[in-house]
Motif scaffolding. Structure first.
Motif, short mmCIF file in Angstrom:
data_model
loop_
_atom_site.label_atom_id
_atom_site.label_comp_id
_atom_site.label_asym_id
_atom_site.label_seq_id
_atom_site.Cartn_x
_atom_site.Cartn_y
_atom_site.Cartn_z
N HIS A 20 -51.69 69.89 99.53
CA HIS A 20 -52.51 70.06 98.33
C HIS A 20 -52.07 69.04 97.27
CE1 HIS A 20 -52.92 73.94 100.41
NE2 HIS A 20 -54.13 73.93 99.90
N PRO A 21 -52.68 67.85 97.30
CA PRO A 21 -52.27 66.81 96.36
C PRO A 21 -52.93 66.92 94.99
CG PRO A 21 -53.94 65.95 97.84
CD PRO A 21 -53.69 67.37 98.27
N GLU A 22 -52.36 66.20 94.05
CA GLU A 22 -53.02 66.01 92.77
C GLU A 22 -54.28 65.16 92.98
OE1 GLU A 22 -52.41 67.22 89.92
OE2 GLU A 22 -50.31 67.79 89.79
N ASP A 23 -55.15 65.15 91.97
CA ASP A 23 -56.36 64.34 92.05
C ASP A 23 -56.00 62.86 92.20
OD1 ASP A 23 -57.98 66.53 91.77
OD2 ASP A 23 -58.40 66.21 89.64
N ALA A 24 -56.71 62.20 93.11
CA ALA A 24 -56.64 60.75 93.25
C ALA A 24 -58.06 60.31 93.59
CB ALA A 24 -55.65 60.35 94.33
N GLY A 25 -58.88 60.23 92.56
CA GLY A 25 -60.31 60.04 92.74
C GLY A 25 -60.74 58.59 92.77
N PRO A 26 -62.06 58.36 92.76
CA PRO A 26 -62.57 57.00 92.92
C PRO A 26 -62.17 56.05 91.82
CG PRO A 26 -64.35 58.58 92.50
CD PRO A 26 -63.13 59.38 92.80
N ASP A 27 -62.06 56.52 90.58
CA ASP A 27 -61.65 55.60 89.51
C ASP A 27 -60.27 55.01 89.79
OD1 ASP A 27 -64.01 56.15 88.25
OD2 ASP A 27 -63.15 57.50 86.75
N MET A 28 -59.35 55.85 90.25
CA MET A 28 -58.01 55.37 90.57
C MET A 28 -58.05 54.41 91.76
SD MET A 28 -55.79 58.89 90.15
CE MET A 28 -54.29 58.13 90.80
N LEU A 29 -58.84 54.76 92.78
CA LEU A 29 -58.93 53.91 93.96
C LEU A 29 -59.48 52.54 93.62
CD1 LEU A 29 -58.81 53.45 97.03
CD2 LEU A 29 -61.11 54.46 97.17
N PHE A 30 -60.53 52.49 92.84
CA PHE A 30 -61.15 51.20 92.54
C PHE A 30 -60.29 50.38 91.59
CE2 PHE A 30 -65.30 53.70 93.26
CZ PHE A 30 -65.15 53.58 94.64
N ALA A 31 -59.54 51.04 90.72
CA ALA A 31 -58.59 50.30 89.88
C ALA A 31 -57.50 49.67 90.74
CB ALA A 31 -57.98 51.24 88.83
N LEU A 32 -57.02 50.41 91.74
CA LEU A 32 -56.02 49.85 92.64
C LEU A 32 -56.61 48.70 93.44
CD1 LEU A 32 -53.12 50.21 93.91
CD2 LEU A 32 -54.30 51.41 95.76
N ARG A 33 -57.83 48.87 93.93
CA ARG A 33 -58.50 47.78 94.67
C ARG A 33 -58.48 46.49 93.86
NH1 ARG A 33 -64.54 48.74 94.20
NH2 ARG A 33 -64.00 47.88 92.16
N ASP A 34 -58.85 46.58 92.61
CA ASP A 34 -58.90 45.39 91.76
C ASP A 34 -57.50 44.84 91.50
OD1 ASP A 34 -61.63 45.82 91.72
OD2 ASP A 34 -61.64 46.68 89.70
N HIS A 35 -56.55 45.72 91.28
CA HIS A 35 -55.17 45.30 91.01
C HIS A 35 -54.58 44.54 92.20
CE1 HIS A 35 -51.02 45.52 89.58
NE2 HIS A 35 -50.68 46.09 90.73
N LEU A 36 -54.90 44.99 93.40
CA LEU A 36 -54.33 44.37 94.60
C LEU A 36 -55.10 43.13 95.04
CD1 LEU A 36 -53.51 47.56 96.72
CD2 LEU A 36 -51.96 46.25 95.25
N GLY A 37 -56.29 42.91 94.49
CA GLY A 37 -57.04 41.71 94.82
C GLY A 37 -58.05 41.87 95.94
N PHE A 38 -58.48 43.11 96.18
CA PHE A 38 -59.48 43.36 97.22
C PHE A 38 -60.87 43.50 96.60
CE2 PHE A 38 -55.58 44.14 99.33
CZ PHE A 38 -55.82 43.91 100.68
N ASP A 39 -61.88 43.37 97.46
CA ASP A 39 -63.26 43.48 96.99
C ASP A 39 -63.94 44.76 97.41
OD1 ASP A 39 -63.16 41.02 95.74
OD2 ASP A 39 -64.01 39.91 97.43
N ARG A 40 -63.53 45.33 98.55
CA ARG A 40 -64.23 46.50 99.08
C ARG A 40 -63.24 47.48 99.70
NH1 ARG A 40 -69.17 43.47 102.24
NH2 ARG A 40 -67.62 41.82 102.39
N ASN A 41 -63.74 48.70 99.92
CA ASN A 41 -62.93 49.77 100.52
C ASN A 41 -63.69 50.45 101.65
OD1 ASN A 41 -62.37 50.11 97.25
ND2 ASN A 41 -60.51 50.30 98.47
#
Length: 295
Positions: A50-71
Protein backbone atom coordinates in the motif's frame (compact mmCIF):
# COMPACT_ATOMS: atom_id res chain seq x y z
CA UNK A 1 12.80 2.41 4.73
CA UNK A 2 10.00 4.92 4.43
CA UNK A 3 6.46 4.44 5.75
CA UNK A 4 3.99 6.82 7.34
CA UNK A 5 1.83 6.24 10.39
CA UNK A 6 -0.91 4.66 8.26
CA UNK A 7 1.53 2.11 6.90
CA UNK A 8 1.71 3.66 3.42
CA UNK A 9 5.16 3.13 1.96
CA UNK A 10 7.37 5.34 -0.19
CA UNK A 11 9.65 3.46 -2.56
CA UNK A 12 10.94 6.30 -4.75
CA UNK A 13 13.77 8.79 -4.40
CA UNK A 14 12.68 12.23 -3.26
CA UNK A 15 15.24 14.12 -5.33
CA UNK A 16 16.78 11.93 -8.03
CA UNK A 17 19.97 13.19 -9.59
CA UNK A 18 20.20 14.55 -13.12
CA UNK A 19 21.76 11.77 -15.21
CA UNK A 20 25.01 12.44 -17.01
CA UNK A 21 23.71 10.39 -19.98
CA UNK A 22 21.37 12.25 -22.30
CA UNK A 23 18.75 9.99 -23.91
CA UNK A 24 18.25 10.41 -27.66
CA UNK A 25 15.27 12.42 -28.94
CA UNK A 26 12.07 10.41 -28.71
CA UNK A 27 13.35 8.18 -25.89
CA UNK A 28 10.76 6.05 -24.10
CA UNK A 29 10.76 5.00 -20.46
CA UNK A 30 9.07 1.70 -21.32
CA UNK A 31 8.46 0.34 -17.83
CA UNK A 32 7.01 2.56 -15.11
CA UNK A 33 3.89 2.69 -12.95
CA UNK A 34 1.49 5.02 -11.18
CA UNK A 35 0.01 4.63 -7.71
CA UNK A 36 -3.39 6.28 -7.37
CA UNK A 37 -4.07 8.98 -6.46
CA UNK A 38 -5.95 6.83 -3.97
CA UNK A 39 -8.79 9.32 -3.44
CA UNK A 40 -9.81 8.66 -7.05
CA UNK A 41 -8.36 5.19 -7.64
CA UNK A 42 -8.40 3.00 -4.50
CA UNK A 43 -6.17 -0.03 -4.22
CA UNK A 44 -7.43 -3.55 -4.78
CA UNK A 45 -8.65 -5.40 -1.67
CA UNK A 46 -6.07 -8.05 -2.63
CA UNK A 47 -3.15 -5.59 -2.75
CA UNK A 48 0.03 -6.93 -1.13
CA UNK A 49 1.49 -3.45 -0.60
CA UNK A 50 0.00 0.00 0.00
CA UNK A 51 2.14 2.87 -1.27
CA UNK A 52 1.72 6.60 -1.01
CA UNK A 53 0.32 8.38 -4.06
CA UNK A 54 2.67 8.53 -7.04
CA UNK A 55 0.40 9.86 -9.76
CA UNK A 56 0.82 11.08 -13.32
CA UNK A 57 2.04 14.57 -12.40
CA UNK A 58 4.98 13.05 -10.53
CA UNK A 59 5.67 10.56 -13.31
CA UNK A 60 5.71 13.16 -16.06
CA UNK A 61 7.89 15.51 -14.00
CA UNK A 62 10.38 12.67 -13.58
CA UNK A 63 10.19 11.91 -17.32
CA UNK A 64 11.18 15.47 -18.12
CA UNK A 65 13.88 15.57 -15.44
CA UNK A 66 15.52 12.42 -16.78
CA UNK A 67 15.36 13.57 -20.41
CA UNK A 68 12.74 11.20 -21.79
CA UNK A 69 9.88 11.99 -24.14
CA UNK A 70 7.37 9.20 -23.54
CA UNK A 71 6.28 6.55 -21.04
CA UNK A 72 4.83 3.06 -21.10
CA UNK A 73 2.80 2.74 -17.91
CA UNK A 74 2.48 -0.79 -16.58
CA UNK A 75 -0.48 -1.52 -14.33
CA UNK A 76 0.77 -1.84 -10.75
CA UNK A 77 -0.32 -4.98 -8.89
CA UNK A 78 -1.65 -2.91 -5.98
CA UNK A 79 -4.46 -1.76 -8.30
CA UNK A 80 -5.39 -5.31 -9.28
CA UNK A 81 -7.41 -5.59 -12.49
CA UNK A 82 -8.95 -2.12 -12.24
CA UNK A 83 -6.86 -0.23 -14.79
CA UNK A 84 -8.49 3.14 -14.11
CA UNK A 85 -5.37 4.77 -12.64
CA UNK A 86 -3.24 3.67 -15.59
CA UNK A 87 -5.87 4.83 -18.11
CA UNK A 88 -6.15 8.17 -16.30
CA UNK A 89 -2.40 8.72 -16.53
CA UNK A 90 -2.39 7.86 -20.24
CA UNK A 91 -5.26 10.27 -20.84
CA UNK A 92 -3.33 13.06 -19.11
CA UNK A 93 -0.12 12.44 -21.10
CA UNK A 94 -1.05 14.38 -24.25
CA UNK A 95 -0.32 11.32 -26.35
CA UNK A 96 3.04 10.69 -24.70
CA UNK A 97 2.07 7.49 -22.87
CA UNK A 98 0.77 4.04 -23.69
CA UNK A 99 -0.01 1.27 -21.25
CA UNK A 100 0.10 -2.37 -20.20
CA UNK A 101 -3.01 -3.66 -18.44
CA UNK A 102 -3.70 -6.39 -15.92
CA UNK A 103 -7.05 -7.99 -16.69
CA UNK A 104 -9.50 -10.45 -15.25
CA UNK A 105 -9.38 -13.66 -17.29
CA UNK A 106 -13.11 -13.28 -17.93
CA UNK A 107 -12.72 -9.86 -19.57
CA UNK A 108 -15.02 -9.36 -22.55
CA UNK A 109 -13.93 -8.46 -26.07
CA UNK A 110 -15.74 -5.13 -25.69
CA UNK A 111 -13.74 -4.36 -22.55
CA UNK A 112 -10.49 -5.21 -24.34
CA UNK A 113 -11.49 -2.88 -27.16
CA UNK A 114 -12.16 -0.12 -24.63
CA UNK A 115 -8.70 -0.63 -23.15
CA UNK A 116 -7.23 -0.31 -26.64
CA UNK A 117 -9.10 2.96 -27.16
CA UNK A 118 -7.61 4.15 -23.85
CA UNK A 119 -4.05 3.53 -25.01
CA UNK A 120 -3.40 0.01 -23.72
CA UNK A 121 -1.26 -2.15 -26.01
CA UNK A 122 -0.50 -5.25 -23.92
CA UNK A 123 -1.60 -7.37 -20.98
CA UNK A 124 0.66 -8.44 -18.15
CA UNK A 125 0.65 -11.89 -16.55
CA UNK A 126 2.34 -11.85 -13.15
CA UNK A 127 3.70 -15.08 -11.64
CA UNK A 128 5.37 -13.62 -8.53
CA UNK A 129 3.55 -15.38 -5.71
CA UNK A 130 4.41 -12.67 -3.20
CA UNK A 131 2.49 -10.15 -5.34
CA UNK A 132 -0.47 -12.07 -6.76
CA UNK A 133 -2.61 -15.06 -5.91
CA UNK A 134 -2.94 -18.09 -8.18
CA UNK A 135 -2.10 -17.18 -11.77
CA UNK A 136 -4.48 -19.25 -13.97
CA UNK A 137 -2.36 -20.22 -16.98
CA UNK A 138 -5.17 -21.80 -19.01
CA UNK A 139 -7.36 -18.73 -18.67
CA UNK A 140 -4.41 -16.46 -19.45
CA UNK A 141 -3.88 -18.34 -22.71
CA UNK A 142 -7.53 -17.86 -23.58
CA UNK A 143 -7.20 -14.12 -23.04
CA UNK A 144 -4.00 -14.02 -25.10
CA UNK A 145 -5.91 -15.53 -28.00
CA UNK A 146 -8.47 -12.69 -27.92
CA UNK A 147 -6.22 -9.65 -27.71
CA UNK A 148 -6.74 -6.75 -30.10
CA UNK A 149 -4.52 -6.77 -33.20
CA UNK A 150 -0.96 -5.71 -32.51
CA UNK A 151 -1.04 -6.31 -28.75
CA UNK A 152 1.54 -8.40 -26.93
CA UNK A 153 1.82 -10.23 -23.61
CA UNK A 154 4.18 -9.14 -20.83
CA UNK A 155 5.22 -11.86 -18.37
CA UNK A 156 6.79 -11.39 -14.95
CA UNK A 157 8.42 -14.36 -13.24
CA UNK A 158 11.59 -15.32 -11.40
CA UNK A 159 14.41 -17.43 -12.80
CA UNK A 160 13.75 -20.44 -10.59
CA UNK A 161 10.45 -21.17 -12.37
CA UNK A 162 11.63 -20.61 -15.95
CA UNK A 163 11.58 -24.32 -16.77
CA UNK A 164 7.99 -24.73 -15.62
CA UNK A 165 7.01 -21.57 -17.53
CA UNK A 166 8.32 -22.81 -20.90
CA UNK A 167 5.22 -24.70 -22.07
CA UNK A 168 3.00 -21.74 -21.16
CA UNK A 169 5.25 -19.26 -22.97
CA UNK A 170 5.48 -21.52 -26.01
CA UNK A 171 1.67 -21.58 -26.24
CA UNK A 172 1.17 -17.79 -26.23
CA UNK A 173 0.00 -16.88 -29.75
CA UNK A 174 1.33 -13.31 -29.82
CA UNK A 175 4.62 -11.51 -29.17
CA UNK A 176 5.96 -11.93 -25.63
CA UNK A 177 7.97 -9.44 -23.55
CA UNK A 178 9.74 -10.73 -20.43
CA UNK A 179 9.94 -8.31 -17.50
CA UNK A 180 13.42 -7.80 -16.06
CA UNK A 181 14.84 -10.76 -18.04
CA UNK A 182 13.06 -13.18 -15.72
CA UNK A 183 15.15 -11.92 -12.80
CA UNK A 184 18.39 -13.88 -13.37
CA UNK A 185 21.21 -13.95 -10.84
CA UNK A 186 23.50 -11.37 -12.46
CA UNK A 187 26.31 -12.13 -10.01
CA UNK A 188 26.85 -15.31 -12.06
CA UNK A 189 27.98 -13.15 -14.98
CA UNK A 190 26.91 -13.24 -18.64
CA UNK A 191 27.66 -16.97 -18.92
CA UNK A 192 26.02 -18.03 -15.65
CA UNK A 193 23.41 -20.78 -15.71
CA UNK A 194 20.42 -18.49 -15.26
CA UNK A 195 21.51 -16.13 -18.02
CA UNK A 196 22.20 -19.10 -20.28
CA UNK A 197 18.73 -20.46 -19.56
CA UNK A 198 17.25 -17.09 -20.48
CA UNK A 199 19.21 -17.04 -23.73
CA UNK A 200 17.80 -20.48 -24.52
CA UNK A 201 14.31 -19.04 -24.09
CA UNK A 202 15.12 -16.14 -26.43
CA UNK A 203 16.47 -18.56 -29.01
CA UNK A 204 13.28 -20.63 -28.88
CA UNK A 205 11.14 -17.92 -30.50
CA UNK A 206 12.11 -14.87 -32.57
CA UNK A 207 9.22 -12.88 -31.10
CA UNK A 208 10.28 -13.04 -27.44
CA UNK A 209 11.53 -9.66 -26.25
CA UNK A 210 12.81 -8.55 -22.85
CA UNK A 211 13.33 -5.55 -20.62
CA UNK A 212 16.94 -4.86 -19.63
CA UNK A 213 15.75 -3.29 -16.42
CA UNK A 214 16.02 -3.12 -12.63
CA UNK A 215 19.69 -3.31 -11.65
CA UNK A 216 18.47 -2.20 -8.23
CA UNK A 217 16.40 -5.39 -7.93
CA UNK A 218 18.83 -7.81 -9.55
CA UNK A 219 22.28 -6.67 -8.41
CA UNK A 220 22.94 -7.13 -4.71
CA UNK A 221 26.35 -5.46 -5.06
CA UNK A 222 24.49 -2.14 -5.08
CA UNK A 223 24.83 1.12 -6.94
CA UNK A 224 26.62 1.42 -9.44
CA UNK A 225 25.48 -2.17 -10.10
CA UNK A 226 28.61 -3.43 -11.81
CA UNK A 227 27.43 -7.07 -11.87
CA UNK A 228 24.32 -6.04 -13.77
CA UNK A 229 26.32 -4.09 -16.35
CA UNK A 230 28.69 -7.00 -16.93
CA UNK A 231 25.95 -9.62 -17.24
CA UNK A 232 23.44 -7.65 -19.29
CA UNK A 233 25.58 -5.82 -21.86
CA UNK A 234 26.18 -8.96 -23.99
CA UNK A 235 22.47 -9.75 -23.91
CA UNK A 236 21.58 -6.29 -25.22
CA UNK A 237 24.20 -6.57 -27.95
CA UNK A 238 23.13 -10.05 -29.06
CA UNK A 239 19.38 -9.34 -29.09
CA UNK A 240 19.44 -5.66 -29.89
CA UNK A 241 16.19 -5.65 -31.87
CA UNK A 242 14.20 -7.29 -29.06
CA UNK A 243 15.08 -5.26 -25.99
CA UNK A 244 13.54 -2.24 -24.27
CA UNK A 245 14.36 -0.28 -21.10
CA UNK A 246 12.52 1.47 -18.28
CA UNK A 247 13.06 3.02 -14.87
CA UNK A 248 10.49 0.88 -12.99
CA UNK A 249 9.52 4.08 -11.13
CA UNK A 250 8.10 4.34 -8.48
CA UNK A 251 9.92 1.08 -7.73
CA UNK A 252 7.23 -1.06 -6.05
CA UNK A 253 8.38 -2.77 -2.87
CA UNK A 254 11.85 -1.19 -2.98
CA UNK A 255 11.31 1.01 0.09
CA UNK A 256 14.31 -0.55 1.85
CA UNK A 257 16.64 -0.04 -1.12
CA UNK A 258 15.42 3.02 -3.00
CA UNK A 259 17.42 3.67 -6.18
CA UNK A 260 18.43 7.05 -7.59
CA UNK A 261 16.64 7.28 -10.95
CA UNK A 262 19.42 9.39 -12.40
CA UNK A 263 21.86 6.58 -11.67
CA UNK A 264 19.50 4.08 -13.30
CA UNK A 265 19.57 6.18 -16.49
CA UNK A 266 23.35 6.26 -16.34
CA UNK A 267 23.30 2.46 -16.61
CA UNK A 268 22.06 2.79 -20.21
CA UNK A 269 25.41 3.56 -21.90
CA UNK A 270 27.00 0.73 -19.90
CA UNK A 271 24.67 -1.89 -21.41
CA UNK A 272 24.12 -0.18 -24.78
CA UNK A 273 27.52 1.26 -25.55
CA UNK A 274 26.95 2.81 -28.99
CA UNK A 275 24.53 5.50 -30.11
CA UNK A 276 22.96 3.01 -32.51
CA UNK A 277 22.27 0.54 -29.68
CA UNK A 278 20.96 3.30 -27.45
CA UNK A 279 18.53 4.41 -30.14
CA UNK A 280 17.25 0.85 -30.61
CA UNK A 281 16.86 0.33 -26.87
CA UNK A 282 15.14 3.63 -26.13
CA UNK A 283 13.40 4.70 -29.35
CA UNK A 284 13.11 2.24 -32.21
CA UNK A 285 12.15 -0.88 -30.28
CA UNK A 286 9.57 0.62 -27.88
CA UNK A 287 7.98 2.57 -30.71
CA UNK A 288 7.57 -0.66 -32.70
CA UNK A 289 5.71 -2.13 -29.73
CA UNK A 290 3.64 0.79 -28.52
CA UNK A 291 3.37 3.40 -31.29
CA UNK A 292 3.61 1.28 -34.49
CA UNK A 293 1.19 3.55 -36.29
CA UNK A 294 3.86 6.28 -36.30
CA UNK A 295 6.36 4.21 -38.28
Amino acid sequence: MSANSQGRITSWHGSPSKPTFTPPPGAVDAHCHVFGPQASFPFSPKAKYHPEDAGPDMLFALRDHLGFDRNVIVQASCHGTDNSATLDAIAKSNGKARGVAVVDPDISDAELAALHDGGIRAVRFNFLKRLVDNAPKDKFLEVAGRLPAGWHVVIYFEADILDEMRAFIDAIPVRVVIDHMGRPDVSQGPDGPEMKAFRTLLESRPDIWFKATCPDRLDESGDPWNDFATAVRPLVEDYQDRVIWGTDWPHPNMQSNIPDDGHLVDMIPRIAVTEALQRKLLVDNPVRLYWPETL
